[in-house]
Design an enzyme around this catalytic site. Sequence first.
Site, PDB file in Angstrom:
ATOM      1  N   PRO A   2       3.843 -23.478  21.281  1.00  0.00           N
ATOM      2  CA  PRO A   2       3.985 -23.244  22.727  1.00  0.00           C
ATOM      3  C   PRO A   2       2.635 -22.957  23.393  1.00  0.00           C
ATOM      4  O   PRO A   2       1.876 -22.127  22.928  1.00  0.00           O
ATOM      5  CB  PRO A   2       4.887 -22.000  22.790  1.00  0.00           C
ATOM      6  CG  PRO A   2       5.462 -21.847  21.424  1.00  0.00           C
ATOM      7  CD  PRO A   2       4.498 -22.461  20.479  1.00  0.00           C
ATOM      8  N   GLU A   3       2.352 -23.705  24.449  1.00  0.00           N
ATOM      9  CA  GLU A   3       1.147 -23.479  25.242  1.00  0.00           C
ATOM     10  C   GLU A   3       1.596 -22.968  26.614  1.00  0.00           C
ATOM     11  O   GLU A   3       2.777 -22.681  26.802  1.00  0.00           O
ATOM     12  CB  GLU A   3       0.335 -24.780  25.325  1.00  0.00           C
ATOM     13  CG  GLU A   3      -0.021 -25.291  23.913  1.00  0.00           C
ATOM     14  CD  GLU A   3      -0.839 -26.569  23.885  1.00  0.00           C
ATOM     15  OE1 GLU A   3      -1.521 -26.865  24.875  1.00  0.00           O
ATOM     16  OE2 GLU A   3      -0.794 -27.261  22.858  1.00  0.00           O
ATOM     17  N   LYS A  55      -0.851 -17.725  27.506  1.00  0.00           N
ATOM     18  CA  LYS A  55       0.322 -17.990  26.679  1.00  0.00           C
ATOM     19  C   LYS A  55       1.074 -16.713  26.330  1.00  0.00           C
ATOM     20  O   LYS A  55       1.904 -16.692  25.433  1.00  0.00           O
ATOM     21  CB  LYS A  55      -0.116 -18.643  25.373  1.00  0.00           C
ATOM     22  CG  LYS A  55      -0.951 -19.899  25.500  1.00  0.00           C
ATOM     23  CD  LYS A  55      -1.090 -20.522  24.123  1.00  0.00           C
ATOM     24  CE  LYS A  55      -2.487 -21.006  23.853  1.00  0.00           C
ATOM     25  NZ  LYS A  55      -2.672 -21.440  22.476  1.00  0.00           N
ATOM     26  N   ARG A 263      -8.201 -28.864  13.841  1.00  0.00           N
ATOM     27  CA  ARG A 263      -7.075 -29.331  14.667  1.00  0.00           C
ATOM     28  C   ARG A 263      -7.143 -30.838  14.907  1.00  0.00           C
ATOM     29  O   ARG A 263      -8.207 -31.380  15.207  1.00  0.00           O
ATOM     30  CB  ARG A 263      -7.068 -28.612  16.035  1.00  0.00           C
ATOM     31  CG  ARG A 263      -7.124 -27.096  15.982  1.00  0.00           C
ATOM     32  CD  ARG A 263      -5.916 -26.482  15.309  1.00  0.00           C
ATOM     33  NE  ARG A 263      -4.669 -26.830  15.951  1.00  0.00           N
ATOM     34  CZ  ARG A 263      -4.122 -26.141  16.953  1.00  0.00           C
ATOM     35  NH1 ARG A 263      -4.712 -25.061  17.415  1.00  0.00           N
ATOM     36  NH2 ARG A 263      -2.984 -26.526  17.487  1.00  0.00           N
TER      37      ARG A 263
END
Length: 273
Positions: A2-3, A55, A263
């Site tokens: 979740p961002e 966030k 990433r």
Amino acid sequence: MPELPEVETVRKGLSDFLPLKINKVERTPELASILKTEEFSLKGLTISSLERKGKVLIFHLGDGKTVVSRFGMAGSWEVSEEKNKKKHNHLQLYCTSSQGKVFLSYVDARRFGKMHIGYQEVTKRELAKVGVDVTTEEFNEKILRDILKKYPDRQIKPLLLEQEKLAGIGNYLACEILAHCNVRPTRRCKTITKEETKKMVWATKKVVSESIEKNGLTFTKTTGYRDVLGNAGEFFDGLVVFRQKLCKLCGDVPVKKIVLATRGTFYCPKCQK
Ligand SMILES: [Zn+2]
């Protein structure tokens, strides 16, 4: 993961149920690895308002009492009419909401989420770790330029992910923002021009607001992020490079995937310089 848009969607979804009075609390032993601070019991308290910074989701319970919730890799808050029987439901709150009896649950399969139940000092301490929220007016060209100047030799993409500098951007947002401002993720901050900095602010606001509009991003139909009622986010079609085969900006160049600071990172070799 979740961002900002996904956390904002959860915040909006929960807001529909406020005020939420907590009548009973059930928890798993595993909650201990998520719950980092516990200064009081939630039983008998009422969630009166919700706030978001980057966030981080903040529940206000009156008298300076708050819950500060970070979702980590896979955490989320869910509302249901029946008891939530999911395996990874670590905190079950029996509530009375504006819409009647509901169950509010914190579900987190990976347990990288972090939660603090505490008074103002705790809230202050936790929010001090979070930089400028990219949806606020505070986030502008000057702020971004100052950050880039401070870290001239760093690569831009990993820097965008650091929450204590700019709050809210995660992996997919960073890839998409850099595509829309035509900057390659590997660029050193000192090489980014004034014009590109300006465009990066514009691209950030654009991508973040479009994703919020679509209730965030869910990658697959069966797993991943859901809103409080279990609906998937619909931003997938708005992506131009992230997990795409062809760049949707130019339409004809295969997207490149590289690994940057561990990433998966996607960019278009034609559109991004
Ligand atoms: Zn392209």
